[in-house]
Design an enzyme around this catalytic site. Structure first.
Site, PDB file in Angstrom:
ATOM      1  N   ASP A   1      -9.749   2.746   2.438  1.00  0.00           N
ATOM      2  CA  ASP A   1      -9.863   2.043   3.729  1.00  0.00           C
ATOM      3  C   ASP A   1     -10.397   2.991   4.803  1.00  0.00           C
ATOM      4  OD1 ASP A   1      -8.905  -0.458   2.939  1.00  0.00           O
ATOM      5  OD2 ASP A   1      -6.816   0.088   3.303  1.00  0.00           O
TER       6      ASP A   1
ATOM      7  N   LYS B   1       0.815  -1.227   0.000  1.00  0.00           N
ATOM      8  CA  LYS B   1       0.000   0.000   0.000  1.00  0.00           C
ATOM      9  C   LYS B   1       0.853   1.283   0.000  1.00  0.00           C
ATOM     10  CE  LYS B   1      -4.094  -2.068   2.058  1.00  0.00           C
ATOM     11  NZ  LYS B   1      -5.128  -2.023   3.091  1.00  0.00           N
TER      12      LYS B   1
END
Ligand code: NDP
Length: 264
Positions: free
Chosen positions: A102, A66
């Site tokens: 997220d 990420k």
């Protein structure tokens, strides 16, 4: 036909293809979503090359890529920059744009938890960073508790404690972001400490999903309102899908299709 994928290592367990393909079908979009196992040592430029070599129009990026996902993009949205990681890449006129879904996905998952004034996040990885920024943006005071100081630098805007220097106080919500219950059995910190925290908290949230974790069992024993990470997974996917498809007014349809896929 457009192609999408979730890229990570490991990746075989990912249910993202199921969620996105069901939504593509429900919305009549001619696209397909797959998964790709990237070499664990891949750099940002290797991730970028792979994105183009696979002919992708978009991708979700998961553990452990990420951070390099943010780096490999031509443009990053403000939230992703602040968090320091991205889980969604979208091709736009030949350029890669990076987003973090997220954080808003987590906030959607805890929408039913009202009046969160202060929060304690256990764990200090990439997910903790996303959740800390999301909670801070909602007006909550955020503290972070980790077993080590190795990642304290990423939390300079927050109160950071290690298990050695932590003194429990009252928090409205306790969030587990360690892989307790997933990669190892047991609790993310001492049971006596968790008992103390839960005795004055209202809510507990575990980012781990699909498991009956000791963290959530203890929270329920203490009569807290408690949730696992399944809806966070769902909502980060719904928001990523909106970026992929450009469909910003079809959230309900996307959510229904993805919920159906979750129950398959
Ligand atoms: P990271 O590896 O970046 O961070 C993990 C954190 O947990 C670190 O702070 C680490 O401490 C701590 N930790 C690891 N093992 C232990 C242990 N035995 N005892 C106490 N603390 C421990 O992981 P991520 O933040 O990327 O992911 C964390 C979890 O979130 C994963 O389980 C992942 O599956 C889940 N997740 C769920 C999502 C959802 O949609 N529901 C989305 C994204 C992630 P240290 O710093 O000392 O190493």
């Amino acid at each position: 036909m457009k192609y999408y994928a979730v890229i990570g290592n490991p990746i075989a367990h990912s249910i993202s293809p199921r969620l996105h393909n069901n939504a593509f079908e429900a919305l009549g979009i001619n696209s397909v979503y797959s998964r790709y196992l990237l070499d664990i040592s891949a750099s940002a430029s290797e991730l970028r090359q792979k994105f183009f070599a696979l002919g992708l129009s978009g991708a979700n990026i998961t553990v452990p890529f990420k951070e390099i996902a943010l780096e490999c993009a031509d443009a990053q949205d403000e939230l992703a920059k602040k968090i320091g990681s991205a889980n969604t890449l979208v091709l736009n006129a030949g350029n890669i744009q990076a987003f973090n879904t997220d954080a808003p996905g987590f906030m959607m998952a805890i929408a039913e938890f009202k009046d969160i004034k202060n929060a304690l996040i256990i764990g200090a990885g990439g997910t903790a960073r996303a959740l800390a920024h999301a909670l801070k943006a909602s007006g909550a005071a955020v503290s972070v508790l980790n077993r080590s100081t190795s990642r304290a630098g990423a939390f300079s805007e927050f109160c950071f404690f290690t298990t050695q220097d932590f003194k429990a106080s009252k928090y409205d919500i306790i969030v587990n972001t360690t892989p307790a219950g997933l990669t190892f059995d047991g609790l993310p910190c001492d049971e006596s400490l968790l008992n103390e925290l839960f005795s004055s908290a209202k809510y507990a949230f575990d980012v781990v999903y699909g498991r009956k974790t000791a963290f959530l069992s203890l929270a329920k024993e203490k009569n807290l309102k408690a949730k696992d990470g399944l809806e966070m997974l769902l909502y980060q996917a719904v928001l990523a899908f909106e970026h992929f498809s450009g469909k910003k007014n079809e959230r309900e349809k996307i959510e229904v299709a993805m919920r159906k896929a979750l129950s398959l």
